[in-house]
Design a protein around this motif. Structure first.
Motif, PDB file in Angstrom:
ATOM      1  N   ALA A  64       5.339   9.216  -1.847  1.00  0.00           N
ATOM      2  CA  ALA A  64       6.198   8.308  -1.082  1.00  0.00           C
ATOM      3  C   ALA A  64       5.594   7.936   0.266  1.00  0.00           C
ATOM      4  O   ALA A  64       5.723   6.792   0.711  1.00  0.00           O
ATOM      5  CB  ALA A  64       7.572   8.945  -0.887  1.00  0.00           C
ATOM      6  N   ARG A  65       4.926   8.867   0.906  1.00  0.00           N
ATOM      7  CA  ARG A  65       4.434   8.624   2.263  1.00  0.00           C
ATOM      8  C   ARG A  65       3.051   7.964   2.288  1.00  0.00           C
ATOM      9  O   ARG A  65       2.738   7.237   3.234  1.00  0.00           O
ATOM     10  CB  ARG A  65       4.385   9.940   3.044  1.00  0.00           C
ATOM     11  N   ARG A  66       2.222   8.229   1.271  1.00  0.00           N
ATOM     12  CA  ARG A  66       0.841   7.766   1.334  1.00  0.00           C
ATOM     13  C   ARG A  66       0.439   6.843   0.191  1.00  0.00           C
ATOM     14  O   ARG A  66      -0.562   6.134   0.287  1.00  0.00           O
ATOM     15  CB  ARG A  66      -0.106   8.977   1.357  1.00  0.00           C
ATOM     16  N   LEU A  67       1.158   6.878  -0.918  1.00  0.00           N
ATOM     17  CA  LEU A  67       0.747   6.122  -2.102  1.00  0.00           C
ATOM     18  C   LEU A  67       1.817   5.153  -2.571  1.00  0.00           C
ATOM     19  O   LEU A  67       1.782   4.695  -3.715  1.00  0.00           O
ATOM     20  CB  LEU A  67       0.389   7.093  -3.245  1.00  0.00           C
ATOM     21  N   GLY A  68       2.765   4.817  -1.709  1.00  0.00           N
ATOM     22  CA  GLY A  68       3.876   3.976  -2.122  1.00  0.00           C
ATOM     23  C   GLY A  68       3.465   2.590  -2.553  1.00  0.00           C
ATOM     24  O   GLY A  68       4.133   1.976  -3.380  1.00  0.00           O
ATOM     25  N   GLU A  69       2.365   2.050  -1.993  1.00  0.00           N
ATOM     26  CA  GLU A  69       1.946   0.697  -2.325  1.00  0.00           C
ATOM     27  C   GLU A  69       0.859   0.662  -3.400  1.00  0.00           C
ATOM     28  O   GLU A  69       0.352  -0.402  -3.722  1.00  0.00           O
ATOM     29  CB  GLU A  69       1.441  -0.006  -1.066  1.00  0.00           C
ATOM     30  N   VAL A  70       0.502   1.808  -3.946  1.00  0.00           N
ATOM     31  CA  VAL A  70      -0.534   1.888  -4.974  1.00  0.00           C
ATOM     32  C   VAL A  70       0.134   1.924  -6.342  1.00  0.00           C
ATOM     33  O   VAL A  70       1.123   2.642  -6.528  1.00  0.00           O
ATOM     34  CB  VAL A  70      -1.405   3.139  -4.776  1.00  0.00           C
ATOM     35  N   PRO A  71      -0.365   1.170  -7.331  1.00  0.00           N
ATOM     36  CA  PRO A  71       0.257   1.181  -8.661  1.00  0.00           C
ATOM     37  C   PRO A  71       0.349   2.589  -9.230  1.00  0.00           C
ATOM     38  O   PRO A  71      -0.618   3.356  -9.202  1.00  0.00           O
ATOM     39  CB  PRO A  71      -0.677   0.300  -9.496  1.00  0.00           C
ATOM     40  N   ALA A  72       1.524   2.934  -9.732  1.00  0.00           N
ATOM     41  CA  ALA A  72       1.746   4.282 -10.257  1.00  0.00           C
ATOM     42  C   ALA A  72       0.794   4.607 -11.394  1.00  0.00           C
ATOM     43  O   ALA A  72       0.330   5.748 -11.517  1.00  0.00           O
ATOM     44  CB  ALA A  72       3.192   4.402 -10.732  1.00  0.00           C
ATOM     45  N   LEU A  73       0.504   3.632 -12.235  1.00  0.00           N
ATOM     46  CA  LEU A  73      -0.396   3.869 -13.360  1.00  0.00           C
ATOM     47  C   LEU A  73      -1.772   4.298 -12.867  1.00  0.00           C
ATOM     48  O   LEU A  73      -2.380   5.232 -13.404  1.00  0.00           O
ATOM     49  CB  LEU A  73      -0.512   2.608 -14.218  1.00  0.00           C
ATOM     50  N   GLY A  74      -2.276   3.643 -11.835  1.00  0.00           N
ATOM     51  CA  GLY A  74      -3.586   4.002 -11.300  1.00  0.00           C
ATOM     52  C   GLY A  74      -3.584   5.368 -10.658  1.00  0.00           C
ATOM     53  O   GLY A  74      -4.527   6.160 -10.841  1.00  0.00           O
TER      54      GLY A  74
END
Length: 327
Positions: free
Chosen positions: A167-177
């Motif tokens: 939530a804090r660091r990867l929120g804008e990265v596609p979950a699949l990746g």
């Protein structure tokens, strides 16, 4: 909770309640290292083609350091510790100890100043802590393995930290990746290790079936659903699926493996659930102060404070961005 959130919650409650049984079935014949490696390889084999076709790995690779940290605390460390612990404790007991995840998550959120610790939440943490002490203390007095208990508590901490990293660091990265890269990084660690620890005799159909379900359903599918759950209800509250996961683990362990229900489970587990509910509930928004009208001189009125509950908003807002990504 929205209909989508309720469906995701129900699915994850069952999907992540089953692994305790499957691990118990497979770990004795395969060992923790080979079991975790097989689970990782199967999940990567399923997710990698989709991630490559959608270009999801490029964004995740730019955050590879954070993804590696997520892989360590959500997969590599806890899966081995959980498997190793289940060599010496029942699957139902393991599932009930992992029920402490919401308490740990609430404590971390408070320590990081992401959530306000009001009176109700403080009572929840206290009640949950009493439940943990009873659950573990009574069973330790009855002969439960102390090392296994410590391993399970570390697993609970890891499972609470993982969603916070997302939530804090990867929120804008596609979950699949994120998931595919994390699983691949963990597999790179485990596969060479597993090749040196293969069982002397081929495992039976039940063991192989347990590994397949762990890899395909409880890992590949589950992580995609869990990211969607985080986006829908928030990182801290996504861990509330552990209210139901232990019940599923307990029922399956008792019904299918003949495991014993102990006094610690009966006394401590309800307190852990009550404490978790109280500790992770939403805070009531503060009552907004009245806005003063401008005086005759035309002075600007003071700005009214924001009446929304902003505790934890950055984490939930970042997670909601991920929900708009094509998986």
């Amino acid at each position: 909770m929205s209909r989508r959130g309720a469906l995701l919650f129900a699915a994850m409650s069952v999907i992540w309640g089953v692994p305790y049984l499957l691990i118990k079935v497979a770990v004795v014949d395969l060992g923790p290292v080979v079991l975790v490696a097989g689970r990782l390889v199967l999940a990567v084999a399923v997710l990698l083609p989709f991630a490559l076709r959608r270009g999801a790995l490029r964004a995740a690779w730019r955050h590879r350091g954070t993804v590696a940290a997520y892989a360590a605390v959500e997969m590599a460390a806890p899966w081995w510790l959980l498997s190793h612990a289940e060599l010496r404790v029942s699957s139902s007991f393991a599932g009930l100890v992992i029920a402490t995840v919401p308490l740990v998550g609430a404590g971390i959120a408070w320590a990081l100043h992401r959530e306000r610790l009001d009176g109700g939440r403080a009572v929840g943490l206290l009640v949950g802590l009493v439940g943990v002490v009873l659950l573990l203390g009574v069973d330790l007095a009855g002969g439960a393995d102390a090392l296994a208990v410590v391993e399970l508590l570390v697993v609970a901490v890891c499972y609470a930290v993982g969603p916070i990293i997302v939530a804090r660091r990867l929120g804008e990265v596609p979950a699949l990746g994120v998931n595919t890269l994390a699983l691949a990084l963990a597999a790179l660690v485990y596969v060479p290790w597993a090749l040196t620890d293969l069982p002397a005799t081929p495992p039976g159909p039940a063991v192989l079936g347990a590994v397949v379900v762990l890899g395909l359903v409880c890992t590949a599918l589950a992580f995609l659903l869990f990211f969607a759950l985080i986006a829908e209800v928030g990182a801290a509250r996504a861990t509330v699926i552990t209210y139901v996961n232990p019940a599923v683990a307990l029922v399956l362990g008792v019904a299918l493996l003949g495991e014993r229900v102990t006094l610690g489970m009966l006394v401590g587990f309800p307190l852990v659930l009550v404490g978790s509910v109280l500790a992770t509930r939403r805070s009531r928004p503060p009552v907004p102060e009245p806005v003063a009208l401008p005086d005759a001189a035309g002075d600007e009125p003071p700005t009214a404070p924001d009446s929304r509950d902003t505790a934890g908003q950055p984490a939930r807002r970042a997670a909601k961005v991920a929900s708009r990504r094509p998986w």
